[in-house]
Write a protein that holds these residues in place. Structure first.
Motif, mmCIF file in Angstrom:
data_model
loop_
_atom_site.group_PDB
_atom_site.id
_atom_site.type_symbol
_atom_site.label_atom_id
_atom_site.label_comp_id
_atom_site.label_asym_id
_atom_site.label_seq_id
_atom_site.Cartn_x
_atom_site.Cartn_y
_atom_site.Cartn_z
ATOM 1 N N ALA A 84 0.882 -1.167 0.000
ATOM 2 C CA ALA A 84 0.000 0.000 0.000
ATOM 3 C C ALA A 84 0.916 1.211 0.000
ATOM 4 N N GLY A 85 0.350 2.380 -0.168
ATOM 5 C CA GLY A 85 1.209 3.554 -0.140
ATOM 6 C C GLY A 85 0.689 4.661 -1.028
ATOM 7 N N THR A 86 1.396 5.771 -1.007
ATOM 8 C CA THR A 86 1.021 6.952 -1.773
ATOM 9 C C THR A 86 2.255 7.471 -2.501
ATOM 10 N N THR A 87 2.038 7.970 -3.713
ATOM 11 C CA THR A 87 3.101 8.515 -4.542
ATOM 12 C C THR A 87 2.802 9.973 -4.841
ATOM 13 N N TRP A 88 3.863 10.797 -4.841
ATOM 14 C CA TRP A 88 3.727 12.200 -5.237
ATOM 15 C C TRP A 88 4.702 12.503 -6.358
ATOM 16 N N ILE A 89 4.244 13.260 -7.343
ATOM 17 C CA ILE A 89 5.151 13.838 -8.331
ATOM 18 C C ILE A 89 5.464 15.248 -7.866
ATOM 19 N N LEU A 90 6.749 15.547 -7.806
ATOM 20 C CA LEU A 90 7.210 16.844 -7.315
ATOM 21 C C LEU A 90 7.739 17.673 -8.470
ATOM 22 N N ALA A 91 7.607 18.982 -8.357
ATOM 23 C CA ALA A 91 8.131 19.893 -9.372
ATOM 24 C C ALA A 91 9.014 20.938 -8.707
ATOM 25 N N CYS A 92 10.101 21.284 -9.387
ATOM 26 C CA CYS A 92 10.999 22.319 -8.875
ATOM 27 C C CYS A 92 10.491 23.678 -9.329
ATOM 28 N N PRO A 93 10.257 24.619 -8.406
ATOM 29 C CA PRO A 93 9.758 25.937 -8.799
ATOM 30 C C PRO A 93 10.806 26.767 -9.521
ATOM 31 N N ALA A 94 12.070 26.363 -9.423
ATOM 32 C CA ALA A 94 13.141 27.142 -10.041
ATOM 33 C C ALA A 94 13.461 26.686 -11.462
ATOM 34 N N CYS A 95 13.630 25.356 -11.643
ATOM 35 C CA CYS A 95 14.061 24.867 -12.959
ATOM 36 C C CYS A 95 13.039 23.971 -13.650
ATOM 37 N N GLY A 96 11.968 23.573 -12.940
ATOM 38 C CA GLY A 96 10.914 22.777 -13.554
ATOM 39 C C GLY A 96 11.145 21.282 -13.586
#
Length: 270
Positions: free
Chosen positions: A250-262
């Motif tokens: 089980a679990g959760t996944t997040w996609i992260l984005a960099c606010p500086a370089c994308g």
């Protein structure tokens, strides 16, 4: 004049805690009538659609990827369309499609300790001429049909109709302290934050699970901070809860984005 002491009463801090999140309608589809039920409808896949599972758009410029560690084909997990997303979320994508693939054997290293695991791939893809889809290999290698191949029943969940909703931080003291921009080090402050957490629980103000864009991350364990290769702190922008995408048991996944370089990375918690 003495500085006024903050009490962190719920009615006072509600505007500081509420964030807008966007949640979709999820439509499970199968091409096998035997699998149609109250939650799954009969239908066909679309390689350009926003979805979980099914077949992604593959082109000459964006072919089927392989694991950077074991070299086996990566499993397709998620595809989002930029034009379908809320305007606030479109800024995170430069191309029309965002795709997530991972290796079932090697992706488990993804997390704050290794958000750049070679066992997963996050890429942006321009719409183009799709490659011909391949048949899935059947479990029985001795199948007696002409080609020895068997097409698996379609299993795909389409992601449609994003709606804006209210989202709230979890009742963890550290999360509330960060949201209110206070230090949780003093005992008096921690007691006030704990009382606030109880008030939020009584008011049924919860962090949304499942698939969402923006809002507050619904951490499975402790909150994680991931720094981009450019050293900027990355922001969780897309959440895939355990009811949508299974990671391990089980679990959760997040996609992260960099606010500086994308740049994009990912975090999994189980």
């Amino acid at each position: 004049m003495a500085k006024k002491t903050e009490t962190f009463l719920l009615e006072d801090v509600r505007p500081r805690l509420m964030r807008a999140a966007f949640v979709p309608t999820l439509v499970a589809v199968t091409d096998d009538p035997d699998y149609v039920d109250d939650e799954t409808v009969l239908g066909t896949d679309d390689v350009t659609a926003a979805k979980i599972g099914g077949a992604p758009l593959l082109t000459k410029e964006a072919p089927a990827p392989k694991c950077g560690k074991c070299k086996q084909p990566l499993r397709f997990v998620l595809q989002l369309r930029r034009s379908d997303l809320p305007a606030a979320a479109q800024v995170h994508l430069a191309e029309e499609l965002l795709q997530l693939f991972w290796c079932d054997d090697c992706q488990s290293e993804g997390g704050a300790e290794n958000p750049w695991s070679k066992g997963a791939l996050i890429r942006e893809v321009a719409l183009g001429q799709p490659l011909a889809p391949r048949k899935a290999r059947g479990d029985d290698e001795d199948d007696e049909d002409d080609e020895g191949d068997e097409v698996d029943a379609l299993s795909v969940t389409f992601i449609r109709d994003w709606q804006e909703v209210e989202d709230w931080p979890s009742g963890q003291v550290e999360v509330l302290a960060a949201a209110l921009e206070v230090s949780p080090k003093s005992e008096a402050t921690r007691e006030k934050l704990e009382a606030l957490a109880e008030a939020m629980d009584d008011a049924e103000l919860e962090t949304l699970d499942g698939v969402k864009i923006a809002g507050w991350p619904r951490w499975v364990s402790e909150p994680e901070t991931v720094k981009c290769k450019c050293k900027a702190v990355m922001n969780p922008v897309i959440q895939l809860g355990e009811d949508a995408v299974v990671v391990g048991d089980a679990g959760t996944t997040w996609i992260l984005a960099c606010p500086a370089c994308g740049k994009k990375a990912y975090v999994c918690q189980q």
